[in-house]
Motif scaffolding. Structure first.
Motif, PDB file in Angstrom:
ATOM      1  N   GLU A 165       1.903 -14.502  35.115  1.00 40.77           N
ATOM      2  CA  GLU A 165       2.162 -13.723  36.334  1.00 40.77           C
ATOM      3  C   GLU A 165       2.426 -12.248  36.033  1.00 40.77           C
ATOM      4  O   GLU A 165       2.812 -11.488  36.920  1.00 40.77           O
ATOM      5  N   GLY A 166       2.266 -11.859  34.778  1.00 38.74           N
ATOM      6  CA  GLY A 166       2.461 -10.465  34.411  1.00 38.74           C
ATOM      7  C   GLY A 166       3.879 -10.097  34.044  1.00 38.74           C
ATOM      8  O   GLY A 166       4.200  -8.922  33.882  1.00 38.74           O
ATOM      9  N   LEU A 167       4.744 -11.082  33.922  1.00 41.15           N
ATOM     10  CA  LEU A 167       6.140 -10.828  33.531  1.00 41.15           C
ATOM     11  C   LEU A 167       6.262 -10.946  32.013  1.00 41.15           C
ATOM     12  O   LEU A 167       6.886 -11.855  31.487  1.00 41.15           O
ATOM     13  N   GLU A 168       5.654 -10.015  31.312  1.00 41.19           N
ATOM     14  CA  GLU A 168       5.643 -10.053  29.844  1.00 41.19           C
ATOM     15  C   GLU A 168       7.045  -9.923  29.262  1.00 41.19           C
ATOM     16  O   GLU A 168       7.371 -10.511  28.244  1.00 41.19           O
ATOM     17  N   GLU A 169       7.862  -9.122  29.894  1.00 37.46           N
ATOM     18  CA  GLU A 169       9.228  -8.895  29.402  1.00 37.46           C
ATOM     19  C   GLU A 169      10.204  -9.784  30.155  1.00 37.46           C
ATOM     20  O   GLU A 169      11.048  -9.316  30.897  1.00 37.46           O
ATOM     21  N   CYS A 170      10.059 -11.064  29.992  1.00 39.75           N
ATOM     22  CA  CYS A 170      10.923 -12.025  30.662  1.00 39.75           C
ATOM     23  C   CYS A 170      11.694 -12.792  29.586  1.00 39.75           C
ATOM     24  O   CYS A 170      11.237 -13.823  29.097  1.00 39.75           O
ATOM     25  N   PRO A 171      12.843 -12.254  29.176  1.00 40.61           N
ATOM     26  CA  PRO A 171      13.557 -12.859  28.057  1.00 40.61           C
ATOM     27  C   PRO A 171      14.133 -14.239  28.387  1.00 40.61           C
ATOM     28  O   PRO A 171      14.712 -14.440  29.451  1.00 40.61           O
ATOM     29  N   CYS A 172      13.932 -15.171  27.474  1.00 40.44           N
ATOM     30  CA  CYS A 172      14.515 -16.500  27.635  1.00 40.44           C
ATOM     31  C   CYS A 172      14.813 -17.072  26.258  1.00 40.44           C
ATOM     32  O   CYS A 172      14.288 -16.611  25.255  1.00 40.44           O
ATOM     33  N   ASP A 173      15.664 -18.079  26.253  1.00 39.60           N
ATOM     34  CA  ASP A 173      16.030 -18.742  25.014  1.00 39.60           C
ATOM     35  C   ASP A 173      16.441 -20.164  25.357  1.00 39.60           C
ATOM     36  O   ASP A 173      16.498 -20.543  26.522  1.00 39.60           O
ATOM     37  N   SER A 174      16.741 -20.941  24.328  1.00 36.70           N
ATOM     38  CA  SER A 174      17.218 -22.307  24.539  1.00 36.70           C
ATOM     39  C   SER A 174      18.382 -22.573  23.602  1.00 36.70           C
ATOM     40  O   SER A 174      18.525 -21.922  22.565  1.00 36.70           O
ATOM     41  N   ALA A 175      19.209 -23.542  24.004  1.00 37.43           N
ATOM     42  CA  ALA A 175      20.371 -23.911  23.200  1.00 37.43           C
ATOM     43  C   ALA A 175      20.768 -25.342  23.552  1.00 37.43           C
ATOM     44  O   ALA A 175      20.337 -25.892  24.562  1.00 37.43           O
ATOM     45  N   GLY A 176      21.618 -25.917  22.709  1.00 37.26           N
ATOM     46  CA  GLY A 176      22.091 -27.270  22.936  1.00 37.26           C
ATOM     47  C   GLY A 176      23.603 -27.354  22.925  1.00 37.26           C
ATOM     48  O   GLY A 176      24.258 -26.666  22.136  1.00 37.26           O
ATOM     49  N   LEU A 177      24.140 -28.196  23.780  1.00 34.18           N
ATOM     50  CA  LEU A 177      25.595 -28.397  23.827  1.00 34.18           C
ATOM     51  C   LEU A 177      26.127 -28.988  22.530  1.00 34.18           C
ATOM     52  O   LEU A 177      27.251 -28.717  22.139  1.00 34.18           O
ATOM     53  N   ARG A 178      25.320 -29.817  21.885  1.00 33.97           N
ATOM     54  CA  ARG A 178      25.734 -30.449  20.635  1.00 33.97           C
ATOM     55  C   ARG A 178      24.679 -30.283  19.546  1.00 33.97           C
ATOM     56  O   ARG A 178      24.474 -31.171  18.725  1.00 33.97           O
ATOM     57  N   ALA A 179      24.014 -29.137  19.553  1.00 35.47           N
ATOM     58  CA  ALA A 179      22.999 -28.864  18.525  1.00 35.47           C
ATOM     59  C   ALA A 179      23.663 -28.840  17.155  1.00 35.47           C
ATOM     60  O   ALA A 179      24.784 -28.346  17.005  1.00 35.47           O
ATOM     61  N   GLN A 180      22.984 -29.389  16.172  1.00 32.26           N
ATOM     62  CA  GLN A 180      23.529 -29.454  14.818  1.00 32.26           C
ATOM     63  C   GLN A 180      22.750 -28.525  13.911  1.00 32.26           C
ATOM     64  O   GLN A 180      21.516 -28.595  13.843  1.00 32.26           O
ATOM     65  N   HIS A 181      23.481 -27.669  13.230  1.00 35.99           N
ATOM     66  CA  HIS A 181      22.883 -26.686  12.327  1.00 35.99           C
ATOM     67  C   HIS A 181      21.928 -27.379  11.354  1.00 35.99           C
ATOM     68  O   HIS A 181      22.237 -28.421  10.797  1.00 35.99           O
ATOM     69  N   GLY A 182      20.762 -26.797  11.178  1.00 36.88           N
ATOM     70  CA  GLY A 182      19.790 -27.334  10.240  1.00 36.88           C
ATOM     71  C   GLY A 182      18.781 -28.283  10.858  1.00 36.88           C
ATOM     72  O   GLY A 182      17.790 -28.634  10.219  1.00 36.88           O
ATOM     73  N   GLN A 183      19.022 -28.723  12.097  1.00 31.54           N
ATOM     74  CA  GLN A 183      18.063 -29.609  12.748  1.00 31.54           C
ATOM     75  C   GLN A 183      16.895 -28.800  13.307  1.00 31.54           C
ATOM     76  O   GLN A 183      17.002 -27.596  13.543  1.00 31.54           O
ATOM     77  N   HIS A 184      15.799 -29.494  13.531  1.00 29.48           N
ATOM     78  CA  HIS A 184      14.600 -28.880  14.092  1.00 29.48           C
ATOM     79  C   HIS A 184      14.276 -29.527  15.428  1.00 29.48           C
ATOM     80  O   HIS A 184      14.731 -30.639  15.709  1.00 29.48           O
ATOM     81  N   ILE A 185      13.476 -28.836  16.214  1.00 29.12           N
ATOM     82  CA  ILE A 185      13.033 -29.445  17.461  1.00 29.12           C
ATOM     83  C   ILE A 185      12.228 -30.700  17.139  1.00 29.12           C
ATOM     84  O   ILE A 185      11.702 -30.844  16.043  1.00 29.12           O
ATOM     85  N   ALA A 186      12.134 -31.583  18.090  1.00 29.72           N
ATOM     86  CA  ALA A 186      11.381 -32.824  17.897  1.00 29.72           C
ATOM     87  C   ALA A 186       9.908 -32.488  17.678  1.00 29.72           C
ATOM     88  O   ALA A 186       9.352 -31.625  18.367  1.00 29.72           O
ATOM     89  N   PRO A 187       9.246 -33.173  16.739  1.00 29.53           N
ATOM     90  CA  PRO A 187       7.828 -32.901  16.494  1.00 29.53           C
ATOM     91  C   PRO A 187       6.961 -33.108  17.735  1.00 29.53           C
ATOM     92  O   PRO A 187       5.943 -32.451  17.904  1.00 29.53           O
TER      93      PRO A 187
END
Length: 148
Positions: free
Chosen positions: A29-51
């Motif tokens: 839609e032309g919103l090139e500068e639309c900052p976003c991110d993701s996070a987890g309530l119980r994310a564990q350091h060193g883990q990766h997203i699911a394949p």
């Protein structure tokens, strides 16, 4: 443009799917500068997203924003104008744990005025990951339209 943060339990499945698709829809839609991110309530350091996340996104020509997971922190809360979580219980947990999140947190599906929770496809089939992404897509499309 508001900074959007997608939150799920572990940042391994739903939040990375939502962030990648949201970014792609915004760019269309032309919103090139639309900052976003993701996070987890119980994310564990060193883990990766699911394949499966990478596979489902690749089917659409998309890539995840990052391969590692990220824990939800006060700094992420503070730097985000809109926090979208996947379930009503997550919304309650976030707004209870982080006072600064109270006026900017809602469920993703509330954008469509529904109380549906987005199910967690973790440890399920690739088809369930596809179904999860398809479930999110109308809400993400609506969000992009509201930001235009």
């Amino acid at each position: 443009m508001p900074r959007v943060l997608f939150v799920c339990s572990s940042d391994r499945t739903r939040a990375p799917l939502a962030a990648a698709l949201f970014q792609a829809l915004a760019a269309q839609e032309g919103l090139e500068e639309c900052p976003c991110d993701s996070a987890g309530l119980r994310a564990q350091h060193g883990q990766h997203i699911a394949p499966e996340v990478e596979k489902v996104l690749a089917e659409r020509g998309l890539v995840p924003r990052r391969l590692g997971v990220q824990l939800l922190t006060p700094k992420l809360i503070k730097s985000s104008e809109l926090i979208l979580c996947m379930t009503q219980n997550q919304e309650k947990e976030i707004t209870t744990r982080f006072v600064s999140a109270r006026n900017k947190t809602r469920t993703l599906m509330s954008i469509l005025r529904t109380e549906k929770d987005i199910f967690d496809p973790n440890h399920l089939s690739l088809d369930k990951f596809r179904a999860c992404l398809e479930m999110m897509e109308p809400a993400l499309q609506e969000l992009v339209q509201r930001l235009l």
